[in-house]
Write an enzyme that holds these catalytic residues in place. Structure first.
Site, short mmCIF file in Angstrom:
data_model
loop_
_atom_site.label_atom_id
_atom_site.label_comp_id
_atom_site.label_asym_id
_atom_site.label_seq_id
_atom_site.Cartn_x
_atom_site.Cartn_y
_atom_site.Cartn_z
N PHE A 1 87.65 -50.89 -81.88
CA PHE A 1 89.10 -50.81 -81.70
C PHE A 1 89.55 -51.09 -80.28
O PHE A 1 90.70 -51.46 -80.06
CB PHE A 1 89.59 -49.40 -82.08
CG PHE A 1 89.22 -48.33 -81.08
CD1 PHE A 1 90.01 -48.08 -79.96
CD2 PHE A 1 88.08 -47.57 -81.25
CE1 PHE A 1 89.66 -47.11 -79.04
CE2 PHE A 1 87.72 -46.59 -80.33
CZ PHE A 1 88.51 -46.36 -79.22
N CYS B 1 83.71 -50.12 -72.74
CA CYS B 1 82.30 -49.86 -72.50
C CYS B 1 81.91 -50.16 -71.06
O CYS B 1 80.83 -49.76 -70.62
CB CYS B 1 81.43 -50.66 -73.46
SG CYS B 1 81.55 -52.44 -73.26
#
Length: 491
Positions: free
Chosen positions: A150, A282
Site C-alpha cells: 500500500f 521500507c
C-alpha cells in the site's frame, strides 16, 4: 458521498469478482468508509491468465522498439494525468500532495528508463572459432504477476510493470487491498496508450488472490513487496512449483552519526527520512546510532520534528511542514504499542506523537482518522523491540554508543539488511562504514539511499528473498530468459 467500487481489470474492462465479495475502504484522514474493493479468488486469477495467454504470443512477437513506442505513449498520458494521479494517491493513501507528486514523478522516471529497452537488451555476439558464431537473445519469461504493498500505490507497481511489458511479458498486478484506486486509474491510461487487452490486468483481493497467483502453473514469475514474513511464505510457495520469484521484505534501516557529521545537514536529513511519507516506506530511517555525546544533534532532531503538523485540506502541494495519517487503524495501534512498550521499559520519549490521533485535525476531515505524530525515543539498550523490529511509522529510535565498532555491531546484528547510512565529513570514515554495513543500499549523508536507474533496488538478509533486484539493469535479467545460440553454416 457516492461510494467508489474498485473491480478487477481483466481483458481490457472492469469486471466484478466471481465471489461477489468486497472489502470496505476507509479514508486514512477520517476513518470514514468511502468505497470498496473486489475480493478475488482462484477463479478470477484463472480468467486473467486465460486472457493473458491469448495475447502473449502476439505481444511477444512485436519488436522491442514497437513495445517501447507503447510505453512512450504511456509516459505521455501519465504526465498529462499527473494531477489526477497525485490527488488519487493523496486521498486513498493519506500522503501529502507533495509526497504524492514525488511518487508520480518517480514513476514517470522509471517509465522513461523502460522506454530505452531497445538499447538495453541487445545481446552479445562473437565468433568463437573458425566458422562458429555465438550470440544470445532475450525472450520474455511469459506471464508475470506482481504483488505490491500500500505504501507506494503507483511507484512500486512501476518498479516491475513497465520493464516486464517492454520485454514482452504479460502482467497481472495484485495491488494492496488498502490502496487499490490509483492503479485502477493507471489501467485506463494504459489502455488509451495502446496496451492490448489482456497484456496488463489487475486482480484485486487479499490472501486468497495471493495464494492463487502463487499456485497457478501458467504464471512463470512472481514478484512481491511487503513484510518479510509474507515474502518468505510467497517465496517458499512459488519455489515448490519451480517458479521464478523475487520477494522483497521488511526493513530496519540504521543511520549512524559520527562525531564529525555536519549537524545541521544531518538533523534535517534524519527528520526527513523518518517522517517522510509518515514513516511508511521500507527506506525510512527508523533507528539512529549516535557515536559519542552529540546533544546538539539530538536537540535539533527533536526540535525540527516537533515543528511538523498534521496535513489539512488547505495545505498546498509544496507544503513540506505537514505529514499525513498512517494507512489504517491496525497500523496506528501497532505504532502506538511500540511507543507504549518503550516507555514501560524505561526509555525516554523525547517527542511524543501519540496525542495526534486524539486531536480534531481539521473541521473538513472531522475527528477520527489514523493519526500518529513524529516520535523520538532515546533507548538505553539496542535490544529494545523498537530498535530491532519494523514499526512502519514516524518513529525514530535513538541509541548512543562510544565507538565505531559498537555502531557497526548493532547494525550487523539486525535480521534485516535493506539500507544503512553514515553521516560524516570524512571520506575515510564513510569508507570504513560502507565496507562494513550489511545492507544492500547504503547512503553517505543520504538518509533515504534509493538508487536510481540503471542501478537496481534490493536489500540483503531478511529484506530480500531471491537472487536479483527488482528495478534497473537486474530487472531486465529478471524478466527475460537468455538463450545462447551457437551457429555454424560453413562446411
Amino acid at each position: 458521498m457516492e461510494l467508489t467500487k474498485v473491480d478487477n481489470w481483466i481483458g481490457g474492462c472492469f469486471v466484478p469478482p466471481k465471489s461477489k465479495e468486497y472489502l470496505s475502504l476507509g479514508c486514512p484522514h477520517s476513518g470514514v468508509i468511502f468505497g470498496s474493493v473486489a475480493l478475488s479468488n482462484g477463479e478470477d486469477v484463472e480468467v486473467a491468465v486465460l486472457c493473458a495467454k491469448k495475447v502473449q504470443v502476439s505481444w511477444m512477437e512485436r519488436t522491442t522498439k514497437a513495445r517501447a513506442e507503447v510505453l512512450f505513449k504511456m509516459r505521455e498520458l501519465v504526465g498529462a494525468n499527473q494531477q489526477r494521479l497525485v490527488m488519487c494517491i493523496a486521498n486513498e493513501h493519506g500522503k501529502t500532495p507533495f509526497e504524492a507528486e514525488a511518487e508520480v514523478l518517480k514513476s514517470i522516471e522509471i517509465l522513461g528508463y523502460a522506454c530505452s529497452a531497445p538499447q538495453l537488451i541487445s545481446g552479445k555476439i562473437q565468433a568463437v572459432s573458425k566458422g562458429v558464431t555465438c550470440f544470445e537473445r532475450r525472450d520474455p519469461v511469459g506471464i508475470v504477476a506482481s504483488i505490491v504493498p500500500f505504501n507506494f500505490p503507483m511507484m512500486v507497481p512501476f518498479w516491475t510493470v513497465p520493464l516486464a511489458l517492454v520485454t514482452g511479458n504479460c502482467v497481472i498486478l495484485k495491488p494492496s487491498e488498502k490502496a487499490p484506486q490509483t492503479m485502477k486509474l493507471v489501467a485506463e491510461i494504459f489502455k488509451k496508450a495502446g496496451v492490448p487487452d489482456g497484456v496488463f490486468q489487475i486482480v484485486n483481493g487479499s490472501k486468497n488472490a495471493v495464494e492463487a497467483i502463487c499456485d497457478h502453473p501458467d504464471i512463470t514469475l512472481v514478484t512481491f513487496v511487503g513484510t518479510s514474513r509474507v515474502a518468505e511464505m510467497v517465496t517458499h510457495r512459488c519455489r515448490l512449483l519451480n517458479k521464478h520469484v523475487l520477494a522483497l521484505g521488511g526493513a530496519k534501516n540504521f543511520l549512524v552519526a559520527a562525531q564529525d557529521c555536519h549537524v545541521e545537514l544531518t538533523s534535517s536529513n534524519v527528520v526527513s527520512s523518518f517522517t517522510g511519507c509518515t514513516g511508511q516506506r521500507c527506506m525510512a530511517a527508523s533507528a539512529l546510532i549516535i557515536i559519542g555525546d552529540q546533544a546538539q544533534l539530538l536537540d535539533l532532531i527533536v526540535r525540527k520534528a516537533s515543528m511538523l503538523r498534521p496535513k489539512n485540506k488547505q495545505d498546498g502541494v509544496y507544503d513540506k511542514d505537514a505529514i499525513g495519517p498512517v494507512i489504517d487503524g491496525a497500523s496506528k495501534h501497532k505504532i502506538i504499542s511500540y511507543i507504549d512498550q518503550a516507555e514501560q521499559n524505561g526509555s525516554q520519549i523525547l517527542l511524543d506523537g501519540r496525542e495526534w490521533y486524539k486531536a480534531s485535525i481539521t473541521s473538513e476531515y472531522g475527528e477520527g482518522g489514523y493519526w500518529v505524530g513524529p516520535t523520538v525515543i532515546l533507548h538505553a539498550s539496542s535490544d529494545e523491540p523498537a530498535i530491532q523490529e519494523e514499526i512502519f511509522g514516524p518513529v525514530l529510535s535513538v541509541v548512543k554508543v562510544s565507538t565505531f565498532e559498537e555502531a557497526i555491531s548493532i547494525q550487523k546484528s539486525s535480521i534485516y539488511g535493506n539500507a544503512a547510512c553514515i553521516y560524516t565529513s570524512s571520506g575515510e570514515v564513510a569508507e570504513w562504514f560502507a565496507s562494513r554495513f550489511e545492507a544492500g543500499m547504503i547512503g553517505i549523508n543520504v538518509g533515504v539511499p534509493v538508487p536510481s536507474e540503471p542501478f537496481s533496488f534490493g536489500g540483503m538478509k531478511m529484506s530480500k528473498f531471491g537472487e536479483l533486484d527488482i528495478t534497473g539493469e537486474q530487472a531486465i535479467d529478471l524478466f527475460t530468459v537468455k538463450k545462447k545460440i551457437s551457429v555454424r553454416w560453413s562446411q
